[in-house]
Design a protein around this motif. Structure first.
Motif, PDB file in Angstrom:
ATOM      1  N   VAL A 821     -52.469 -19.229  22.730  1.00 56.54           N
ATOM      2  CA  VAL A 821     -51.154 -19.096  22.083  1.00 56.54           C
ATOM      3  C   VAL A 821     -51.132 -17.872  21.177  1.00 56.54           C
ATOM      4  N   GLY A 822     -52.230 -17.624  20.464  1.00 54.38           N
ATOM      5  CA  GLY A 822     -52.378 -16.391  19.708  1.00 54.38           C
ATOM      6  C   GLY A 822     -51.654 -16.334  18.386  1.00 54.38           C
ATOM      7  N   LEU A 823     -51.359 -17.494  17.783  1.00 47.80           N
ATOM      8  CA  LEU A 823     -50.680 -17.458  16.485  1.00 47.80           C
ATOM      9  C   LEU A 823     -51.639 -17.114  15.339  1.00 47.80           C
ATOM     10  N   GLN A 824     -52.968 -17.117  15.632  1.00 48.41           N
ATOM     11  CA  GLN A 824     -53.900 -16.737  14.568  1.00 48.41           C
ATOM     12  C   GLN A 824     -53.875 -15.229  14.297  1.00 48.41           C
ATOM     13  N   GLU A 825     -53.408 -14.468  15.277  1.00 46.21           N
ATOM     14  CA  GLU A 825     -53.320 -13.014  15.073  1.00 46.21           C
ATOM     15  C   GLU A 825     -52.215 -12.729  14.068  1.00 46.21           C
ATOM     16  N   PRO A 826     -52.527 -12.070  12.961  1.00 46.51           N
ATOM     17  CA  PRO A 826     -51.518 -11.874  11.906  1.00 46.51           C
ATOM     18  C   PRO A 826     -50.280 -11.128  12.394  1.00 46.51           C
ATOM     19  N   GLY A 827     -50.492 -10.103  13.202  1.00 42.65           N
ATOM     20  CA  GLY A 827     -49.341  -9.326  13.675  1.00 42.65           C
ATOM     21  C   GLY A 827     -48.411 -10.154  14.520  1.00 42.65           C
ATOM     22  N   ARG A 828     -48.983 -10.972  15.407  1.00 40.83           N
ATOM     23  CA  ARG A 828     -48.151 -11.804  16.297  1.00 40.83           C
ATOM     24  C   ARG A 828     -47.407 -12.860  15.482  1.00 40.83           C
ATOM     25  N   MET A 829     -48.110 -13.483  14.565  1.00 37.94           N
ATOM     26  CA  MET A 829     -47.482 -14.485  13.691  1.00 37.94           C
ATOM     27  C   MET A 829     -46.323 -13.847  12.921  1.00 37.94           C
ATOM     28  N   GLN A 830     -46.570 -12.646  12.407  1.00 41.17           N
ATOM     29  CA  GLN A 830     -45.540 -11.988  11.591  1.00 41.17           C
ATOM     30  C   GLN A 830     -44.303 -11.661  12.421  1.00 41.17           C
ATOM     31  N   SER A 831     -44.520 -11.138  13.641  1.00 42.87           N
ATOM     32  CA  SER A 831     -43.370 -10.768  14.476  1.00 42.87           C
ATOM     33  C   SER A 831     -42.570 -11.990  14.891  1.00 42.87           C
ATOM     34  N   LEU A 832     -43.263 -13.089  15.229  1.00 39.30           N
ATOM     35  CA  LEU A 832     -42.557 -14.321  15.604  1.00 39.30           C
ATOM     36  C   LEU A 832     -41.801 -14.903  14.410  1.00 39.30           C
ATOM     37  N   LEU A 833     -42.409 -14.842  13.224  1.00 41.40           N
ATOM     38  CA  LEU A 833     -41.745 -15.355  12.029  1.00 41.40           C
ATOM     39  C   LEU A 833     -40.478 -14.548  11.741  1.00 41.40           C
ATOM     40  N   GLN A 834     -40.580 -13.234  11.910  1.00 40.94           N
ATOM     41  CA  GLN A 834     -39.400 -12.388  11.688  1.00 40.94           C
ATOM     42  C   GLN A 834     -38.310 -12.714  12.703  1.00 40.94           C
ATOM     43  N   ALA A 835     -38.744 -12.956  13.964  1.00 35.84           N
ATOM     44  CA  ALA A 835     -37.770 -13.339  15.002  1.00 35.84           C
ATOM     45  C   ALA A 835     -37.069 -14.641  14.619  1.00 35.84           C
ATOM     46  N   ALA A 836     -37.837 -15.609  14.108  1.00 41.16           N
ATOM     47  CA  ALA A 836     -37.249 -16.893  13.703  1.00 41.16           C
ATOM     48  C   ALA A 836     -36.250 -16.688  12.567  1.00 41.16           C
ATOM     49  N   LEU A 837     -36.601 -15.827  11.600  1.00 43.64           N
ATOM     50  CA  LEU A 837     -35.692 -15.574  10.476  1.00 43.64           C
ATOM     51  C   LEU A 837     -34.418 -14.882  10.963  1.00 43.64           C
ATOM     52  N   ASP A 838     -34.560 -13.949  11.915  1.00 40.52           N
ATOM     53  CA  ASP A 838     -33.369 -13.283  12.464  1.00 40.52           C
ATOM     54  C   ASP A 838     -32.490 -14.271  13.214  1.00 40.52           C
ATOM     55  N   LEU A 839     -33.129 -15.148  14.006  1.00 42.62           N
ATOM     56  CA  LEU A 839     -32.358 -16.134  14.777  1.00 42.62           C
ATOM     57  C   LEU A 839     -31.622 -17.109  13.859  1.00 42.62           C
ATOM     58  N   SER A 840     -32.198 -17.369  12.681  1.00 40.79           N
ATOM     59  CA  SER A 840     -31.547 -18.336  11.775  1.00 40.79           C
ATOM     60  C   SER A 840     -30.260 -17.785  11.185  1.00 40.79           C
ATOM     61  N   THR A 841     -29.994 -16.492  11.350  1.00 37.59           N
ATOM     62  CA  THR A 841     -28.711 -15.931  10.877  1.00 37.59           C
ATOM     63  C   THR A 841     -27.858 -15.458  12.040  1.00 37.59           C
ATOM     64  N   SER A 842     -28.215 -15.877  13.264  1.00 37.80           N
ATOM     65  CA  SER A 842     -27.444 -15.449  14.432  1.00 37.80           C
ATOM     66  C   SER A 842     -26.070 -16.120  14.441  1.00 37.80           C
ATOM     67  N   THR A 843     -25.105 -15.441  15.065  1.00 37.69           N
ATOM     68  CA  THR A 843     -23.757 -16.039  15.168  1.00 37.69           C
ATOM     69  C   THR A 843     -23.648 -16.963  16.377  1.00 37.69           C
ATOM     70  N   LYS A 844     -24.718 -17.072  17.161  1.00 36.52           N
ATOM     71  CA  LYS A 844     -24.702 -18.006  18.295  1.00 36.52           C
ATOM     72  C   LYS A 844     -25.344 -19.313  17.832  1.00 36.52           C
ATOM     73  N   PRO A 845     -24.604 -20.412  17.898  1.00 37.88           N
ATOM     74  CA  PRO A 845     -25.118 -21.673  17.325  1.00 37.88           C
ATOM     75  C   PRO A 845     -26.466 -22.106  17.876  1.00 37.88           C
ATOM     76  N   PHE A 846     -26.720 -21.885  19.192  1.00 40.47           N
ATOM     77  CA  PHE A 846     -27.976 -22.409  19.728  1.00 40.47           C
ATOM     78  C   PHE A 846     -29.190 -21.601  19.263  1.00 40.47           C
ATOM     79  N   ASP A 847     -28.962 -20.362  18.743  1.00 41.14           N
ATOM     80  CA  ASP A 847     -30.084 -19.570  18.222  1.00 41.14           C
ATOM     81  C   ASP A 847     -30.729 -20.236  17.009  1.00 41.14           C
ATOM     82  N   SER A 848     -29.907 -20.912  16.202  1.00 42.90           N
ATOM     83  CA  SER A 848     -30.470 -21.565  15.012  1.00 42.90           C
ATOM     84  C   SER A 848     -31.387 -22.720  15.422  1.00 42.90           C
ATOM     85  N   VAL A 849     -31.098 -23.346  16.569  1.00 44.51           N
ATOM     86  CA  VAL A 849     -31.974 -24.423  17.056  1.00 44.51           C
ATOM     87  C   VAL A 849     -33.310 -23.824  17.487  1.00 44.51           C
ATOM     88  N   THR A 850     -33.249 -22.670  18.158  1.00 49.80           N
ATOM     89  CA  THR A 850     -34.493 -21.984  18.543  1.00 49.80           C
ATOM     90  C   THR A 850     -35.309 -21.651  17.297  1.00 49.80           C
TER      91      THR A 850
END
Length: 1951
Positions: A821-850
């Motif tokens: 899965v590779g979540l121990q790699e700091p760079g990968r964890m950071q990029s996925l976390l940033q993606a999650a934060l971006d999705l939480s402000t998306s204007t598409k409702p299902f993005d917040s579920v992701t």
């Protein structure tokens, strides 16, 4: 269902220190012999321990030591006394259900006889001490009551102790009961505490009963010896007072009241003895007559004064009946007459309650007590209670008045909605049969000849089969009389019952009856046959039961056989396992190609079904199965069969086994390899679920048998056996690795939802059963199989739009190896976390579920706080995550810390965004809608185990802040959702606050000079304006393609603003609901460190929800606020806080008061069905426990029904608005399934309110009344089962209806009488009573049961005259409804007489006062009664009544004398019904004459008149012209097409009336008549075709229709102008053209087949917009093309329009086409397969043929399953030389058909010598149509931006990646074919393809590189599209590379 046994908690003896010290001192005294000292030591050891299990062992040891003490050797000193005292103290200090207490009782019981008295004294002293020192704490009461009960529970010493302390025990119980009753009065609204008190009360009543019962002799002796007012008498009187108080207080639970009823009778019996006087006293109590109880003591009568009161509740007599039956002895020696009279009084008392009982729970008690009574009566007859056959025998015999009333009760309640009532009713019916048998000598000696049994059986068989009670009653008769008796009366019973198994509601009842029948029948046949005739008997049994079953399995539709497999087949195999061989033989004898009708499983499917059921029952073992009962190739065919159920049965046969350790053979594994690839992509949820369930069984077998083999390997010494076992284990490992690879391999971008779902489910099962760990010792560890690419594919599944896929992928990711899965790699964890934060402000409702799923994935990672800190620093936020207190923290602490960090971080972001939204809601909607953050917070809190939190201080501040921010967030968006029109944002509110807030938002939204906001998007400039941190300024510049980003404008639509607002409200509700429901409450009773949320906060949240529910207008907002509020109300009841427990009651009272005083100026929303008000009240009421007295529900329903009734003062604002609210709230409550049967007592009042509401002059009231009425109809009669509005399954007998709702009888009768009085067409004016429609709708759903008695107190007869009178109405619809309502009121036996009476009321000739409305209404009633009579399967033989005598004198009504065409039409319909093929109540001779006269009328009618209908009726015609002509047409069709022989019209040409009539119909100028005639002709042709196929004759060459008719049809096809009629003609000709070469004439000219084809194709092209006509014309054209090719294979190429036909068919296969068009195309291609698609001569040319193949492959990948299945049938039509013999004649599933089809096409390319063209064509298909895909992608992109919820044309089934790989695989095979050398001739085409492929590859690569980071989450659809293009380009380049290599090799070999 297997339920886990509840384990009893074992607790140790815990005594206070003083008492413990005293005991140990007393056990330590010197003296006593050795045995006693050992006993004392054992008890000391026991008291010193704290482990309860060790204490049990020592107590048992003490018991055995006590048992060994002998009187001679033991001294009775203080040490022995101390030991006994200790044992007694241990016993009395423990709880009743503690096993240690039972061990103590056992030890005390083991004392020797000489020591028993001393033991009883010790036990009495301990118990007496407890009784005397009991405090006011009610928990100590419960403990003492349990101790008293335990003493009397199989504990003789305890019973002696109670006898000794009787004077203390009874007063204590009286005191406890009295205090309980007093306490109950002050617990209103506190449901949990009240329920606990009820339980304590019940225990106290039961304990007092037990004491009285076990001490009867003592009590009797004491009462006789003592003076009148002794203590015991006063105590008993006090207890009796308590019992009577419980009985008469309706707030007590029924269980407590029922027990109190038994206690009253028991106490009476104990006081008076068991003589005949007791029966007299109890009878007096039942009747409420004090005179009957004069023999009882005065004090007893005085205590029962309340019970003699005439105003006592109805339930009192019910519970007293129960008490009398349970507490008096009914078996034994002869008793006096009073006992008999009491026995007969009980059922009369109970039956009197039938109509007064409202609650279903009370009906349940009545049913149970009646069954109890029938058992007691049976005991009395069998036990000789009344030795001479006297009153009792006469009263209980069948046919007696009492039996009649009891049977009526059975027939009324056998359809009751409660299962328990139906079960008890059935038991009562069975006992009534036995009562008759024991009281009637004939019934006892020869039941088969008993007239009562015979009549009852005939009556039951005569009932409609939709009545569920019929089945149980027949089952009782089978038990009594045997199956042979019923089969002799109705030989078709097995087939009839099997036919009913398709109905889900009837299947369990029918299967139960079938089981009783076939089990009984088998036993009878075996008994009759003896030892020699068993084989012949079994053959008869098979013919009766197995043969009909196999016919149904082979020929019925799959959905009709589901319940046969679930309920019937397993029972049949259990009854007769040997029948399996008979089934298999019969099915294998069936020809292999007999697939059965369309939609059926055929013989192969039936075989799999039977084998699977047999294996599941353990009838068949797998050893030798494949080679034994069924050949392997049949199983392979079944595993890829077209029908889901056949595949599932074959898979079940493969997977299911009784032995979980049964080894999987290599054959089974190979079969599974064959099954899996084609079965992952199933659209049916049921099939997916079943596939996963069956494969789980297979994997369990792999695991268990693998473990068994591993254990055997260790122990096995034989090397050969070890090698074999090791080989099996290696095979298992290989199989599991293949399975993992296959499942991970399908999780690609663009994979269908169903494939992803099935694969993820199976991978989760693998993770659960095995493990994905790496480096494990487990043989089956699968961690090495999982690559990082696999893990990434699973991770990207989290971005799926389907919630279930997200959930499964998230769960699976936690099971995969972390390294993959590779979540121990700091760079990968950071990029996925940033993606999650971006999705939480998306204007598409299902993005917040992701985003929420990604956050939940991170919660388990220790590095999360550090990653959040980095994100905060990048965004410039001041954030300090909570630190882990331990470096190597355990998982729960890590989860809690991470959850706290995530919630804190998201809350920090949310606070900043709320501040900005307060400045500009428009900007918030465009760039950071608030709901995403809130959703992620809720999801994170759901992961938390709130029971064991450690960071409580930090959590408390977070929760407080979260609640505050939620309120602020709600304040920002509430003006929109609370506006009068939230969807359009139109301010119409008068409330200044709301209006001001909304105006502010609108001011921001709308431009200054235009109002285009609602039609086009706005752009917002994110550049900073003059002010710092000021709101963004809206701009009015034209919009461009602007995307989000720094300094770029945002496009905003009204929809986005609204979605932002209502979803934000939804998430606020979810957050607050989650907080209140899951977090621990901080109360004064709890330690302050444990609670996180205070009572004040909870109450504040409740008030917030109140405001939202009562004031929100947007449905999404208030529906989801309701969900959150329900969570809150659930928590209020369970909380320990008295304040919170009383909140629901208080809030309910307040809102009802607000509703009562509301008017148009009120804030409550009076439109939108009262918006959130019903939801608010629903939530409050559903929080009330079901087991409580439902006081809140009763209070609310009383208030609301009073409000819903019309006001006597007339409609005003003050009464109308509350009435509308009340009606809307009532509707919601009646619909609420959680209120269950508790709402039923209020149905009568609701129905009255709905009917009376129709009389209101206010439209809003009438509208709400309509909605309420509709809901009540569903609540009473059940959800509509099927499309038929008037289905018998949604009806109820009048007796049952009015027994359940007695108040409706006088109401409906008086309303109908009033409405019928206003119906009078004589006045010449239309008067429509407002409630008439409703009344007729209700009454139309009632019917009299044939089992009803003649004198029914609530019979339906009084309604009939009023319904008949409604037939005179001047309103057509009223007359029709009256006719429909009359039908169920007339019993089948009365139909002929009723019809005759109605007809005799009609005039014999036309007169001046003839009323056509009256005639029409009467004729409609006759017609509806006739049709009902004819469809009734159990109608009586027509005898005595002949309606022809009344009908023939009135034939003038069908002639031209009658000027009204409407009445003429109905009379013709009546004649058609009487003279048609269905039976009518007319004698044969009269019927023949009537048919002749009817035919004469028909031939003289306008239909056959030389001038035709238009000449007589005029061009437009008077009213009813079309209706009249259609009636004539139906009659003519019955005579000429449907059943000509019946009418004396032979088809041999001797009479010309048949063709003449049909010709007239086809030439009629009215298109409706032509269409009707064509439908009937088509129906007959299809029927004859189906019969021919069924009889194995193929197409039948029938002489019908005659040449003249065919000529009419072809002429009509060329000249018909009406599209629907034209479509019908073409459909008829399509069926006819199969049989013969039709002759087509246009005037005098005969057309050639090619000319006809051209005309038909022109029709298909011109009418492409008309689906029906387009399909009909193209079907006919296809038949003509196939016919042309057959008749002239060489000359067909000269037909010019074949190309047009091919193009039309290919076009019809397009994705964008209508489902009907694609279905037609599939039908055409399947029929054309042998002639056109696979012909070696290529009649259409190679390009058109290949185009048709492409169309077929498109249909095989269509989203519509029916289209795919039909297209897959082309396999069945292939020429045998092209087909693998394994799949000959078998339907395969579409994926397999697709694979086989492409392989077949490759084979045909070789056959045609077109291999180069084949390679180029398949490569082009592989590349796909890029232009179309690009335009589709652009359209999808626009949709995504402009329309939030627009899905576009999506095919959720097709998988383009798999299609590309399939083509690539077959291209590889085609490379090896001879003829590839000719490819050099296509060099230019090859170069073009290469250039196109390379350009596509390059463009795709560039586009992928241009996407943002992690595009799988940020732009999922675009990434999936590009990934597909890349895959296609890669595969195509590989193909072209191989081609070039091959070409180079050819060049190099050339000299």
């Amino acid at each position: 269902m297997v339920t886990k046994k509840k384990t009893v908690k074992v607790e140790a003896v815990v005594l206070d220190k003083d008492r413990l010290d005293k005991l140990i001192v007393s056990l330590s005294v010197d003296g006593g012999d050795e045995w006693i000292r050992q006993l004392a030591q054992t008890l000391q050891d026991c008291l010193a321990l704290t482990d309860p299990m060790q204490q049990i062992q020592l107590v048992k040891k003490a018991g055995s030591q006590l048992e060994l003490l002998s009187e001679e050797e033991t001294s009775r000193g203080p040490l022995l006394q101390a030991c006994l005292h200790t044992m007694a103290l241990i016993y009395t200090s423990l709880l009743a259900k503690n096993p240690l207490r039972r061990a103590s009782a056992s030890a005390l019981s083991s004392v020797p006889d000489w020591l028993q008295e001393q033991t009883v004294s010790c036990l009495s002293a301990c118990l007496s001490d407890s009784l005397s020192t009991v405090g006011s704490d009610h928990s100590s009461y419960s403990h003492l009551i349990d101790s008293i009960t335990a003493c009397l529970d199989a504990f003789p010493l305890g019973e002696r102790c109670i006898h000794r302390l009787l004077a203390e025990v009874l007063p204590f119980l009286h005191k406890a009961l009295s205090e309980y009753l007093q306490l109950n009065s002050g617990l209103a609204g506190r449901h949990v505490v009240q329920a606990q008190l009820m339980h304590s009360c019940l225990a106290a009543v039961k304990a007092s009963m037990l004491v009285v019962q076990r001490s009867q002799e003592l009590i009797s002796a004491a009462l006789q010896a003592a003076h009148p007012h002794c203590t015991l008498q006063l105590t008993l009187s006090g207890l009796l007072d308590c019992y009577t108080h419980i009985l008469t207080d309706e707030n007590f639970l029924q269980a407590v009241q029922s027990t109190a009823g038994m206690a009253v009778v028991l106490l009476t019996r104990s006081v008076m003895g068991s003589g005949d006087r007791v029966a007299a006293v109890v009878a007096g109590l039942l009747q409420g007559s004090e005179q009957s109880g004069e023999c009882a003591p005065v004090w007893l009568r005085q205590s029962c004064t309340v019970l003699y009161d005439s105003g006592r509740p109805a339930g009192v007599s019910l519970y007293l009946c129960h008490g009398a039956l349970a507490m008096l002895n009914w078996r034994g020696a002869t008793q006096g007459p009073q006992r008999e009279q009491l026995l007969l009084l009980v059922p009369q008392t109970l039956l009197a309650l039938d109509t007064s009982v409202k609650e279903s729970s009370t009906a349940m008690v009545v049913a149970r007590v009646l069954t109890l009574w029938s058992g007691a009566a049976l005991d009395s007859l069998q036990g000789g209670l009344s030795s001479p056959p006297g009153l009792l025998h006469d009263s209980l015999r069948g046919g007696s008045e009492l039996q009649g009333h009891l049977l009526e009760h059975v027939y009324t309640h056998w359809e009751h909605p409660l299962d328990g009532v139906r079960h008890q009713t059935r038991a009562l019916f069975k006992n009534l049969l036995l009562l008759h048998q024991h009281s009637s000598p004939l019934a006892f000696s020869d039941p088969y000849r008993d007239p009562y049994f015979t009549q009852l059986t005939h009556n039951l068989l005569g009932l409609e089969w939709h009545q569920r009670g019929k089945y149980g009653s027949l089952a009782c008769l089978v038990e009594l009389l045997g199956a042979g008796y019923l089969l002799a009366l109705d030989p078709q019973l097995p087939s009839r019952l099997l036919g009913l198994m398709g109905d889900q509601t009837l299947a369990p009842y029918a299967s139960d009856l079938l089981e009783r029948l076939f089990v009984s029948h088998k036993a009878q046949l075996v008994e009759e046959g003896g030892t020699g005739g068993t084989e012949a008997g079994m053959e008869r049994w098979h013919q009766t039961w197995v043969t009909p079953l196999l016919q149904v399995l082979c020929r019925a539709r799959l959905d009709q056989t589901t319940y046969i497999l679930d309920y019937f087949l397993p029972k049949l195999l259990r009854c007769s396992p040997s029948s399996l061989a008979h089934m298999v033989q019969a099915l294998q004898d069936t020809p292999p190609c007999s697939a059965g009708p369309p939609g059926s499983r055929g013989a192969l499917g039936a075989l799999m079904t039977c084998l699977r059921a047999a294996r599941a029952q353990g009838v068949v073992q797998s050893e030798g199965l494949w080679g034994g009962l069924v050949p392997l190739f049949l199983l392979r065919q079944a595993l890829v069969h077209k029908h889901d159920q056949v595949r599932m049965d074959a898979l079940g046969l493969l997977c299911e086994s009784h032995r979980r350790t049964e080894v999987l053979t290599s054959q089974e594994i190979e079969l599974f390899h064959h099954f899996l690839p084609s079965s992952l992509n199933s659209q049916s949820p049921g099939v997916r679920q079943l596939t996963v369930s069956l494969l789980k069984k297979l994997l369990c077998r792999v695991k268990d048998s693998g473990q068994s083999l591993q254990r055997r390997l260790v122990q096995e010494r034989d090397q050969g056996q070890k090698d074999r076992d090791q080989h099996i284990l290696d095979t298992y490992k290989e199989f599991l690795c293949w399975l993992c690879e296959s499942l991970f391999g399908v999780l690609l971008p663009g994979a269908s939802f169903s494939t992803c779902l099935t694969a993820l489910h199976l991978l989760c099962q693998l993770a659960h059963l095995f493990t994905f760990n790496t480096g494990s010792d487990d043989v089956f560890a699968l961690g090495e199989v999982v690559t990082p690419a696999h893990a990434q594919n699973v991770l990207y599944c989290v971005a799926s739009n389907f919630l279930e896929v997200k959930q499964l992928a998230s769960a699976l990711l936690r099971q995969l190896p972390p390294s993959a899965v590779g979540l121990q790699e700091p760079g990968r964890m950071q990029s996925l976390l940033q993606a999650a934060l971006d999705l939480s402000t998306s204007t598409k409702p299902f993005d917040s579920v992701t985003a929420s799923h990604l956050f939940n994935l991170f919660l388990h990672q220790p590095a999360l706080p550090q990653a959040l800190l980095l994100c905060a620093q990048e965004q410039g936020l001041s954030f300090q995550p909570p630190a882990l207190t331990q470096p190597q923290a355990f998982e729960a602490l890590t989860l809690e810390t991470n959850t706290l960090a995530v919630v804190q971080f998201l809350l920090l972001c949310l606070k900043a965004e709320v501040v900005k939204a307060e400045s500009s809601l428009l900007l918030a909607a465009a760039s950071y809608p608030l709901y995403g953050r809130a959703h992620c917070i809720t999801a994170a809190l759901q992961q938390l185990n709130t029971g064991c939190l450690t960071l409580t201080g930090q959590w408390r501040s977070v929760v407080s802040e979260l609640i505050t921010v939620s309120y602020r967030m709600s304040d920002v968006v509430s003006p929109v959702v609370q506006s009068s029109s939230p969807e359009g944002l139109i301010p119409m509110d008068t409330d200044s606050e709301t209006s001001a807030g909304l105006q502010r938002i609108l001011q921001e939204i709308q431009p200054r000079d235009t109002n285009d906001f609602f039609t086009s998007a706005r752009e917002l400039d994110t550049e900073p304006s003059g002010q710092e941190n000021g709101p963004a300024a809206p701009t009015d510049r034209p919009q461009h393609d602007s995307t989000g980003g720094s300094g770029v404008g945002y496009r905003v639509t009204a929809q986005m603003v609204l979605v932002c607002c209502w979803r934000s409200m939804k998430e606020v509700s979810m957050v607050l609901g989650q907080v209140c429901q899951s977090l621990p409450l901080q109360t004064s009773s709890k330690h302050s460190d444990q609670g996180l949320i205070t009572e004040e906060q909870v109450e504040g949240v409740g008030l917030y929800f109140r405001q939202q529910l009562l004031q929100s207008r947007h449905r999404g907002a208030f529906e989801l606020a309701y969900v959150g509020f329900v969570r809150l109300t659930d928590m209020l009841c369970r909380s320990g806080s008295r304040t919170l427990q009383q909140l629901p009651g208080r809030w309910l009272t307040e809102v009802l008061q607000e509703v009562k005083s509301s008017d148009h100026s009120s804030k409550l929303c009076a439109t939108r069905r009262s918006a959130g008000i019903p939801f608010y009240i629903q939530a409050l009421l559903s929080s009330e426990p079901k087991s409580s007295s439902c006081s809140l529900l009763k209070m609310t329903m009383r208030e609301l029904t009073a409000l819903a009734m019309p006001s006597p003062d007339g409609a005003t604002d003050q009464t109308t608005v509350p009435q509308v609210h009340a009606l809307n709230i009532l509707r919601a409550l009646y619909r609420d399934t959680r209120l269950g049967e508790n709402i039923i007592p209020f149905v009568s009042e609701g129905m009255q309110a709905a009917v009376l509401g129709f009389t209101s002059p206010v439209w809003a009231v009438r509208n709400s009344s309509t909605l309420l009425f509709s809901t009540l109809i569903t609540r009473i009669f059940g959800v509509k089962k099927g499309k038929d509005e008037h289905s018998k399954e949604n009806r109820m007998t009048g007796r049952e209806f009015f027994t359940r709702f007695p108040a409706l009888y006088p109401f409906l009768l008086s309303q109908l009488e009033e409405a019928a009085a206003s119906v009078d067409s004589d006045r010449g004016q239309v008067i429509l009573h407002p409630s008439l429609f409703l009344l007729l709708l209700v009454l139309g759903r009632l019917f009299p049961s044939p089992m009803d008695g003649s004198s029914s107190p609530m019979g339906l007869a009084p309604f009939m005259p009023f319904i008949i009178r409604c037939g005179r109405s001047a309103v057509y619809r009223t007359r029709e409804m009256a006719a429909r309502a009359l039908v169920p009121f007339v019993m089948v036996t009365q139909v002929p007489f009723t019809i005759q009476t109605l007809l005799e009321d009609l005039p014999l000739e036309l007169g001046p006062r003839t009323q056509q409305n009256y005639i029409h209404g009467t004729l409609l009633q006759v017609l509806f009664l006739l049709r009902s009579y004819q469809t009734d399967t159990h109608r009586p033989q027509a005898a005595g009544s002949d309606i022809s005598q009344a009908l023939r004198p009135r034939l003038w009504l069908a002639s031209r004398q009658n000027l009204c065409l409407v009445t003429r039409a109905v009379f013709v319909d009546v004649l058609g019904a009487v003279c048609g093929p269905l039976a009518a109540p007319v004698g044969d001779s009269e019927l023949k004459e009537l048919r002749e006269e009817t035919l004469a009328l028909l031939m003289a009618s306008e239909l056959v008149t030389p001038g035709g209908p238009s000449a007589v009726c005029g061009p437009s015609g008077p009213p009813g012209t079309t209706q009249y002509l259609l009636s004539l047409a139906r009659l003519a069709l019955s005579a000429s097409v449907e059943s000509p022989l019946l009418w004396g019209m032979g088809e041999d040409g001797t009479t010309s009336r048949g063709p003449l009539l049909l010709g007239c119909l086809l030439q009629c100028p009215h298109y409706e008549v032509r269409e009707l005639a064509l439908e009937e002709v088509l129906r007959r042709l299809e029927r004859e075709r189906d019969e021919g196929e069924r009889d194995g004759e193929g197409e039948r060459s029938s002489p019908w229709p005659q040449e003249t008719i065919i000529s009419n049809l072809t002429t009509l096809a060329l000249h018909e102008a009406h599209p629907q009629s034209l479509a019908k003609v073409l459909q008829v000709l399509s069926v006819l053209s199969v049989n013969s070469d039709l002759l087509w004439r246009d005037g005098l000219r005969t057309l050639t087949q090619a000319e006809v084809l051209e005309r038909v194709l022109t029709l298909a092209e011109d009418f492409a917009h008309s689906v029906e006509l387009h399909c009909a014309s193209l079907t006919l054209a296809s038949r003509l093309v196939v016919h042309l090719v057959h008749s002239d294979p060489q000359g067909v190429a000269a037909v010019a329009c074949l190309g047009r036909w091919g193009a039309l068919v290919s076009q019809s296969c397009g994705v964008e086409q209508n489902a009907e068009v694609k279905m037609m195309a599939a039908e055409v291609l399947v029929n054309a397969t042998p002639t056109l698609l696979t012909s070696p001569n290529l009649p259409l040319g190679v390009s058109h043929t290949v185009s048709l193949w492409r169309g077929l492959f498109t249909l095989l990948q269509d989203e519509d399953q029916d289209v795919r299945d039909r297209a897959a049938d082309f396999i069945s039509n292939l020429p045998t030389h092209l087909l693998n013999p394994d799949v000959a004649c078998v339907s395969v599933c579409p994926p397999v058909a697709l694979d086989m089809g492409v392989g077949l096409l490759c084979q045909l390319f070789q056959l045609w010598g077109q291999v180069p063209m084949g390679i180029l064509t398949l490569t082009e298909w592989l590349l796909g149509d890029q232009e179309q895909e690009t335009s589709t992608a652009e359209a999808t992109g626009l949709d995504e931006e402009d329309f939030l919820f627009e899905k576009g044309d999506l095919n959720l089934w097709a998988e383009p990646v798999q299609w590309a790989r399939l083509l690539h695989r077959h291209l590889g095979v085609l490379f090896k074919a001879p003829g590839l050398t000719a490819l050099s001739q296509n060099q230019a085409e090859l170069l073009r393809l290469s250039a196109q492929t390379e350009a596509l590859s390059l463009a795709t690569q560039q586009a992928l590189e241009g996407l943002p980071a992690l595009p799988q989450f940020s732009c999922t659809i675009e990434h999936a599209r590009l990934a597909l293009q890349q895959e296609r380009a890669t595969l195509a380049l590989a193909i072209l590379g191989r081609l070039r290599t091959r070409e180079d090799q050819c060049w190099s070999k050339t000299p």
